[in-house]
Write a protein that holds these residues in place. Sequence first.
Motif, PDB file in Angstrom:
ATOM      1  N   ARG A  71     -23.512  25.988 -44.518  1.00  3.44           N
ATOM      2  CA  ARG A  71     -23.068  27.388 -44.465  1.00  3.44           C
ATOM      3  C   ARG A  71     -23.685  28.177 -45.609  1.00  3.44           C
ATOM      4  N   GLU A  72     -23.636  27.589 -46.814  1.00  4.39           N
ATOM      5  CA  GLU A  72     -24.200  28.276 -47.980  1.00  4.39           C
ATOM      6  C   GLU A  72     -25.678  28.564 -47.771  1.00  4.39           C
ATOM      7  N   ARG A  73     -26.425  27.568 -47.339  1.00  2.25           N
ATOM      8  CA  ARG A  73     -27.859  27.775 -47.115  1.00  2.25           C
ATOM      9  C   ARG A  73     -28.110  28.903 -46.121  1.00  2.25           C
ATOM     10  N   ARG A  74     -27.357  28.899 -45.043  1.00  2.00           N
ATOM     11  CA  ARG A  74     -27.570  29.917 -44.002  1.00  2.00           C
ATOM     12  C   ARG A  74     -27.218  31.318 -44.489  1.00  2.00           C
ATOM     13  N   VAL A  75     -26.130  31.448 -45.226  1.00  6.94           N
ATOM     14  CA  VAL A  75     -25.739  32.770 -45.722  1.00  6.94           C
ATOM     15  C   VAL A  75     -26.765  33.277 -46.734  1.00  6.94           C
ATOM     16  N   PHE A  76     -27.118  32.448 -47.709  1.00  2.82           N
ATOM     17  CA  PHE A  76     -28.077  32.875 -48.723  1.00  2.82           C
ATOM     18  C   PHE A  76     -29.442  33.169 -48.107  1.00  2.82           C
ATOM     19  N   LYS A  77     -29.877  32.330 -47.173  1.00  2.00           N
ATOM     20  CA  LYS A  77     -31.176  32.543 -46.522  1.00  2.00           C
ATOM     21  C   LYS A  77     -31.175  33.866 -45.743  1.00  2.00           C
ATOM     22  N   ALA A  78     -30.086  34.147 -45.031  1.00  3.86           N
ATOM     23  CA  ALA A  78     -30.006  35.400 -44.270  1.00  3.86           C
ATOM     24  C   ALA A  78     -30.112  36.605 -45.192  1.00  3.86           C
ATOM     25  N   CYS A  79     -29.461  36.533 -46.336  1.00  8.48           N
ATOM     26  CA  CYS A  79     -29.534  37.646 -47.289  1.00  8.48           C
ATOM     27  C   CYS A  79     -30.953  37.823 -47.811  1.00  8.48           C
ATOM     28  N   VAL A  80     -31.581  36.725 -48.186  1.00  6.18           N
ATOM     29  CA  VAL A  80     -32.958  36.795 -48.692  1.00  6.18           C
ATOM     30  C   VAL A  80     -33.900  37.290 -47.601  1.00  6.18           C
ATOM     31  N   ASP A  81     -33.796  36.716 -46.406  1.00  2.83           N
ATOM     32  CA  ASP A  81     -34.697  37.094 -45.318  1.00  2.83           C
ATOM     33  C   ASP A  81     -34.604  38.572 -44.976  1.00  2.83           C
ATOM     34  N   GLN A  82     -33.407  39.149 -45.139  1.00  2.00           N
ATOM     35  CA  GLN A  82     -33.226  40.557 -44.802  1.00  2.00           C
ATOM     36  C   GLN A  82     -33.300  41.476 -46.023  1.00  2.00           C
ATOM     37  N   GLY A  83     -33.521  40.868 -47.193  1.00  2.00           N
ATOM     38  CA  GLY A  83     -33.641  41.678 -48.403  1.00  2.00           C
ATOM     39  C   GLY A  83     -32.331  42.306 -48.847  1.00  2.00           C
ATOM     40  N   ILE A  84     -31.231  41.621 -48.571  1.00  2.00           N
ATOM     41  CA  ILE A  84     -29.911  42.144 -48.933  1.00  2.00           C
ATOM     42  C   ILE A  84     -29.442  41.449 -50.205  1.00  2.00           C
ATOM     43  N   PRO A  85     -29.143  42.196 -51.255  1.00  2.00           N
ATOM     44  CA  PRO A  85     -28.583  41.568 -52.461  1.00  2.00           C
ATOM     45  C   PRO A  85     -27.263  40.872 -52.127  1.00  2.00           C
ATOM     46  N   CYS A  86     -27.041  39.749 -52.773  1.00  2.00           N
ATOM     47  CA  CYS A  86     -25.850  38.949 -52.494  1.00  2.00           C
ATOM     48  C   CYS A  86     -25.208  38.486 -53.801  1.00  2.00           C
ATOM     49  N   VAL A  87     -23.916  38.677 -53.883  1.00  2.00           N
ATOM     50  CA  VAL A  87     -23.121  38.172 -54.991  1.00  2.00           C
ATOM     51  C   VAL A  87     -22.086  37.241 -54.375  1.00  2.00           C
ATOM     52  N   PHE A  88     -21.880  36.082 -55.002  1.00  2.00           N
ATOM     53  CA  PHE A  88     -20.875  35.189 -54.446  1.00  2.00           C
ATOM     54  C   PHE A  88     -19.854  34.808 -55.498  1.00  2.00           C
ATOM     55  N   VAL A  89     -18.673  34.454 -55.008  1.00  2.00           N
ATOM     56  CA  VAL A  89     -17.628  33.908 -55.864  1.00  2.00           C
ATOM     57  C   VAL A  89     -17.282  32.523 -55.335  1.00  2.00           C
ATOM     58  N   LEU A  90     -16.977  31.640 -56.263  1.00  2.00           N
ATOM     59  CA  LEU A  90     -16.490  30.326 -55.874  1.00  2.00           C
ATOM     60  C   LEU A  90     -15.012  30.476 -55.580  1.00  2.00           C
ATOM     61  N   ALA A  91     -14.597  29.986 -54.443  1.00  2.00           N
ATOM     62  CA  ALA A  91     -13.208  30.188 -54.037  1.00  2.00           C
ATOM     63  C   ALA A  91     -12.618  28.885 -53.531  1.00  2.00           C
TER      64      ALA A  91
END
Length: 128
Positions: A71-91
């Motif tokens: 899940r992490e790989r897919r979310v981060f990759k989608a953000c990078v591929d679309q040029g969307i900045p991403c901030v995450f929190v550990l929850a």
Amino acid sequence: HRVSQYDLSTNLFDSYDEDENHMISVAKDDEEYLRKVDSIVSALDPSIDLVLYNAGTDPYPTISHATLEERERRVFKACVDQGIPCVFVLAGGYTFSQDMTSLVTSHIKTIQNSNNVFRRCNRNRCKI
């Protein structure tokens, strides 16, 4: 600014009335969970300003650590591929469903996956 919220749960306890900006899905197993992750990341609009990603371990043990890592790989990759900045929190972090070592390992994998995806982006000169 418009805020869109996408939630993916493993428990029907998590529920609210959906509208055009707030959507929730429930997944019961690893395969369904990743299908729903793919559905959420495909709905990301490249014009959005920022993804605030709650990288929770709460789905474990219903959802495996391997699936959470994917899940992490897919979310981060989608953000990078679309040029969307991403901030995450550990929850998450509930030790009634996993021991402390398992929990910490899962959080470390989130950090490593983020680092791996964004490092790859930097090598390829991605624009974020």
